[in-house]
Design a protein around this motif. Sequence first.
Motif, short mmCIF file in Angstrom:
data_model
loop_
_atom_site.label_atom_id
_atom_site.label_comp_id
_atom_site.label_asym_id
_atom_site.label_seq_id
_atom_site.Cartn_x
_atom_site.Cartn_y
_atom_site.Cartn_z
N LYS A 116 -71.92 9.95 1.95
CA LYS A 116 -71.32 10.74 3.02
C LYS A 116 -70.88 12.10 2.49
N ILE A 117 -70.42 12.14 1.25
CA ILE A 117 -69.96 13.41 0.67
C ILE A 117 -71.12 14.36 0.44
N LYS A 120 -70.82 3.83 -3.24
CA LYS A 120 -72.10 4.44 -2.93
C LYS A 120 -72.10 5.01 -1.52
N ALA A 121 -71.49 4.27 -0.58
CA ALA A 121 -71.44 4.73 0.81
C ALA A 121 -70.60 6.00 0.94
N VAL A 161 -62.57 3.43 4.95
CA VAL A 161 -63.35 3.20 6.18
C VAL A 161 -62.57 3.78 7.35
N GLU A 162 -63.07 4.91 7.86
CA GLU A 162 -62.43 5.58 8.99
C GLU A 162 -60.94 5.82 8.72
N ASP A 163 -60.07 5.17 9.50
CA ASP A 163 -58.64 5.45 9.38
C ASP A 163 -57.86 4.31 8.72
N PRO A 202 -69.87 19.58 1.84
CA PRO A 202 -69.60 18.51 0.87
C PRO A 202 -68.22 18.59 0.22
N ILE A 203 -67.74 19.79 -0.10
CA ILE A 203 -66.45 19.91 -0.77
C ILE A 203 -65.32 19.47 0.17
#
Length: 202
Positions: free
Chosen positions: A129-130, A124-125, A168-170, A136-137
């Motif tokens: 973000k997308i 969901k998270a 999560v990030e990197d 978004p693409i």
Amino acid sequence: MIKIYYTVFEKPLPDEMFCEYLNTLPDFIKKDVLRYNRWEDRLASLFGKLLLKKGLKDMEVSDSLDHLKFTVCGKPFVGDFIDFSISHTSGCSMCALTKTGKIGLDIEAIATLDISQFEKYFSKAEWNKIINAVAPIDQFFHFWTKKESVIKADGRGLNISLCDFEVVEDSVLLERKQWQIARLDIKEKNIKPIWLMMKGSI
């Protein structure tokens, strides 16, 4: 140390040259290359294997792919001390090799598509973000290539559900194993891929 090789192409090779390169490969790999219908896909597959041969030679091991083997999940390997990953997209092929840990690579040419059908593959998270991103693409491919890289590096491929872990990030935590992410942007004419390389800490 990680070695990374890539090549880009915009048109087919002459038939004679294609066959010359193809004949440097063992029969079972030739069949894999020729199973593709589109010349772009056949050439991308061929170049991926040739980049692997180049990488193995540079690492001072046999560049013969005659002894290329596959795990029960279909991940190819050449021995116990070298891991590699090959990926290709429209007009581009790439190969990464390492003697340290496991590696996964995924490249995608950014293209217009209906991303709504892919929601089920993200947390969901991630999905929030997308869809809330300025582009978004681009954000979709940002997450997608990371996830694909993880399952390639792990070795189980699509036997792992993309929605079972979160980016999560990197880094990515998958079944208590941490995978580190590095982004590689290579700009070539008419090709705008996202490049991501994953290396697992062991």
